[in-house]
Design a protein around this motif. Structure first.
Motif, PDB file in Angstrom:
ATOM      1  N   LEU A  65     -43.732 -13.065  54.401  1.00  0.00           N
ATOM      2  CA  LEU A  65     -43.799 -11.643  54.721  1.00  0.00           C
ATOM      3  C   LEU A  65     -42.899 -10.852  53.785  1.00  0.00           C
ATOM      4  O   LEU A  65     -41.807 -11.306  53.439  1.00  0.00           O
ATOM      5  N   PRO A  66     -43.326  -9.666  53.340  1.00  0.00           N
ATOM      6  CA  PRO A  66     -42.463  -8.856  52.485  1.00  0.00           C
ATOM      7  C   PRO A  66     -41.238  -8.404  53.250  1.00  0.00           C
ATOM      8  O   PRO A  66     -41.280  -8.196  54.464  1.00  0.00           O
ATOM      9  N   LEU A  67     -40.117  -8.264  52.519  1.00  0.00           N
ATOM     10  CA  LEU A  67     -38.887  -7.800  53.168  1.00  0.00           C
ATOM     11  C   LEU A  67     -39.071  -6.447  53.826  1.00  0.00           C
ATOM     12  O   LEU A  67     -38.414  -6.126  54.811  1.00  0.00           O
ATOM     13  N   SER A  68     -39.986  -5.634  53.273  1.00  0.00           N
ATOM     14  CA  SER A  68     -40.230  -4.318  53.857  1.00  0.00           C
ATOM     15  C   SER A  68     -40.775  -4.426  55.278  1.00  0.00           C
ATOM     16  O   SER A  68     -40.732  -3.478  56.057  1.00  0.00           O
ATOM     17  N   ASN A  74     -35.627  -4.413  63.874  1.00  0.00           N
ATOM     18  CA  ASN A  74     -36.709  -5.165  64.520  1.00  0.00           C
ATOM     19  C   ASN A  74     -36.574  -6.673  64.375  1.00  0.00           C
ATOM     20  O   ASN A  74     -37.454  -7.421  64.790  1.00  0.00           O
ATOM     21  N   LEU A  75     -35.461  -7.137  63.809  1.00  0.00           N
ATOM     22  CA  LEU A  75     -35.217  -8.567  63.717  1.00  0.00           C
ATOM     23  C   LEU A  75     -34.772  -9.130  65.062  1.00  0.00           C
ATOM     24  O   LEU A  75     -34.091  -8.448  65.834  1.00  0.00           O
ATOM     25  N   THR A  76     -35.138 -10.373  65.327  1.00  0.00           N
ATOM     26  CA  THR A  76     -34.607 -11.065  66.495  1.00  0.00           C
ATOM     27  C   THR A  76     -33.453 -11.948  66.027  1.00  0.00           C
ATOM     28  O   THR A  76     -33.585 -12.687  65.050  1.00  0.00           O
ATOM     29  N   VAL A  77     -32.329 -11.858  66.721  1.00  0.00           N
ATOM     30  CA  VAL A  77     -31.115 -12.563  66.297  1.00  0.00           C
ATOM     31  C   VAL A  77     -30.433 -13.200  67.504  1.00  0.00           C
ATOM     32  O   VAL A  77     -30.139 -12.511  68.487  1.00  0.00           O
ATOM     33  N   ASN A  78     -30.172 -14.496  67.409  1.00  0.00           N
ATOM     34  CA  ASN A  78     -29.349 -15.185  68.404  1.00  0.00           C
ATOM     35  C   ASN A  78     -27.967 -15.427  67.828  1.00  0.00           C
ATOM     36  O   ASN A  78     -27.837 -15.838  66.666  1.00  0.00           O
ATOM     37  N   LEU A  79     -26.952 -15.187  68.626  1.00  0.00           N
ATOM     38  CA  LEU A  79     -25.572 -15.517  68.258  1.00  0.00           C
ATOM     39  C   LEU A  79     -25.154 -16.697  69.124  1.00  0.00           C
ATOM     40  O   LEU A  79     -25.000 -16.566  70.337  1.00  0.00           O
ATOM     41  N   ASN A  99     -30.441  -5.779  68.986  1.00  0.00           N
ATOM     42  CA  ASN A  99     -31.208  -6.859  69.625  1.00  0.00           C
ATOM     43  C   ASN A  99     -30.477  -8.197  69.617  1.00  0.00           C
ATOM     44  O   ASN A  99     -31.109  -9.259  69.695  1.00  0.00           O
ATOM     45  N   LEU A 100     -29.150  -8.158  69.531  1.00  0.00           N
ATOM     46  CA  LEU A 100     -28.388  -9.406  69.473  1.00  0.00           C
ATOM     47  C   LEU A 100     -28.411 -10.104  70.833  1.00  0.00           C
ATOM     48  O   LEU A 100     -28.056  -9.519  71.855  1.00  0.00           O
ATOM     49  N   ASN A 101     -28.814 -11.360  70.816  1.00  0.00           N
ATOM     50  CA  ASN A 101     -28.858 -12.183  72.034  1.00  0.00           C
ATOM     51  C   ASN A 101     -27.747 -13.223  71.950  1.00  0.00           C
ATOM     52  O   ASN A 101     -27.767 -14.093  71.076  1.00  0.00           O
ATOM     53  N   ILE A 102     -26.760 -13.125  72.826  1.00  0.00           N
ATOM     54  CA  ILE A 102     -25.588 -14.005  72.779  1.00  0.00           C
ATOM     55  C   ILE A 102     -25.832 -15.234  73.653  1.00  0.00           C
ATOM     56  O   ILE A 102     -26.126 -15.122  74.841  1.00  0.00           O
TER      57      ILE A 102
END
Length: 380
Positions: A65-68, A74-79, A99-102
């Motif tokens: 997928l293009p970086l654009s 809109n990124l999903t991120v787990n910490l 959207n940070l999910n700890i």
């Protein structure tokens, strides 16, 4: 007569019949000639792929997928936080990542929602591998792995010695592009050729107690006798990694290491340390991951020092180290009643470096400036 009068013309019904025939014949003829051209001039899959990729190949992530397509919102991120029950991780609520999910793993509580298979074993390495095994089929775009301390010794002054600061400034689109990024940048005790896997215990280095264990650890975790001679990369097992980087191995790979960490007779100190040097191989298949420090700060954190500021900071850091070495009992006594010359100068240096950091952050706000300063991350 009608025929003489209309010679050279067609009556309406015949004209419409020919028009319909033409409509049907033209696409058929096109397809016929197109297929003949394809047979005479075949395009290889590689050529076709290169044509599709075009000049924007460097602007695409590992899943094509293009970086654009992505942005920080809109990124999903787990910490993933490796912790003990007693640890206070409330500071993670201050990290500015949308959207940070700890996900807190607790090493010493089998009642915790997330925990390793056995308590207090394998340090953060067992927790990280347990997460990758548990979440393999439901990974987010990016997972960030950290310890529970907000200000550990290995977070550099350039990052304000603060995990909150570092993670809030981390460029997630660059993480997508790189697939794996160690949050620490410094080469100190890490690069460019820190671990030699051919060294025996008799050749051991007091600073590298894990070194004699590295060859066996690598071989057993990756089921290979083809062990790189040199392993190098910034310490200390805190990093960001993409979904596809985790999935470059089957899920079973993470179970192999979980079992190894649980069953080994080595101390937790050794098992934790050997894994500090194997993350780049796990996620990138690379034995050495030593990005140029100032470029990594600029690209990954948008902290961009120009040539003059880099020279100035290097000089000030060296002066500060020498001052701290020379700080003695007399200086301590003087500091009880005021400030010694050494203390005053260190304070001056800290103030100058704080100003340089602020300037670097301002410089890093401009993408044009970042691109002007940067090229290849691994060449100075």
């Amino acid at each position: 007569m009608v025929f003489l009068r209309d010679r050279g013309r067609l009556c309406a019904p015949h004209r419409w019949i020919l028009i319909l025939l033409a409509i049907l014949l033209i696409p058929a003829l096109y397809l016929l000639f197109q297929s003949r051209w394809a047979v005479q001039h075949p395009v290889s899959a590689a050529e076709n792929s290169r044509e599709r990729a075009g000049s924007d190949a460097t602007n695409r992530t590992e899943n094509g997928l293009p970086l654009s397509h992505y942005n920080r919102n809109n990124l999903t991120v787990n910490l993933v936080v490796a912790s003990l029950q007693q640890d206070d991780i409330s500071w993670t609520q201050n990290i500015q990542i949308p959207n940070l999910n700890i996900i807190r793993y607790v090493s010493d509580s089998m009642e915790a929602e997330y925990h390793p298979p056995v308590p207090r074993k394998g340090r953060e390495a067992l927790i990280y591998h347990t997460y990758m095994y548990d979440f393999y089929d439901k990974l987010p775009d990016i997972t960030i792995f950290i310890h529970s301390d907000e200000s550990p010794w290995h977070v550099e002054g350039t990052l304000n010695s603060s995990m909150t600061f570092a993670l809030s400034h981390l460029d997630l689109e660059q993480v997508l592009q790189r697939r794996y990024f160690n949050l620490r940048v410094s080469w100190d005790g890490a690069c460019p050729n820190w671990i030699n896997t051919t060294k025996s215990a008799a050749e051991g280095n007091g600073q590298k107690k894990e070194e004699p264990y590295m060859r066996e650890a690598f071989s057993e975790n990756f089921h290979t006798n083809d062990v790189p001679v040199i392993l190098a990369g910034p310490c200390c097992s805190q990093f960001a990694v993409t979904r596809d980087a985790v999935r470059r191995h089957p899920r079973s790979q993470y179970r192999i290491t979980m079992d190894w960490l649980v069953q080994t007779g080595w101390t937790d100190y050794i098992t934790g340390r050997v894994w500090e040097h194997m993350w780049p191989w796990l996620f990138k298949g690379e034995a050495v991951d030593c990005a140029v420090e100032w470029k990594a700060y600029c690209r990954m954190y948008h902290i961009c020092f120009d040539a003059d500021s880099r020279s100035r900071i290097t000089s000030l850091e060296e002066e500060k180290k020498e001052l701290e070495k020379s700080y003695g009992l007399l200086d301590e006594l003087i500091d009880l009643f005021g400030s010694s010359k050494i203390t005053k100068r260190v304070e001056e240096i800290n103030a100058i470096m704080t100003a340089e950091l602020e300037n670097a952050l301002e410089r890093g706000k401009s993408e044009a400036v970042r691109m002007e300063l940067l090229s290849d991350l691994y060449t100075s």
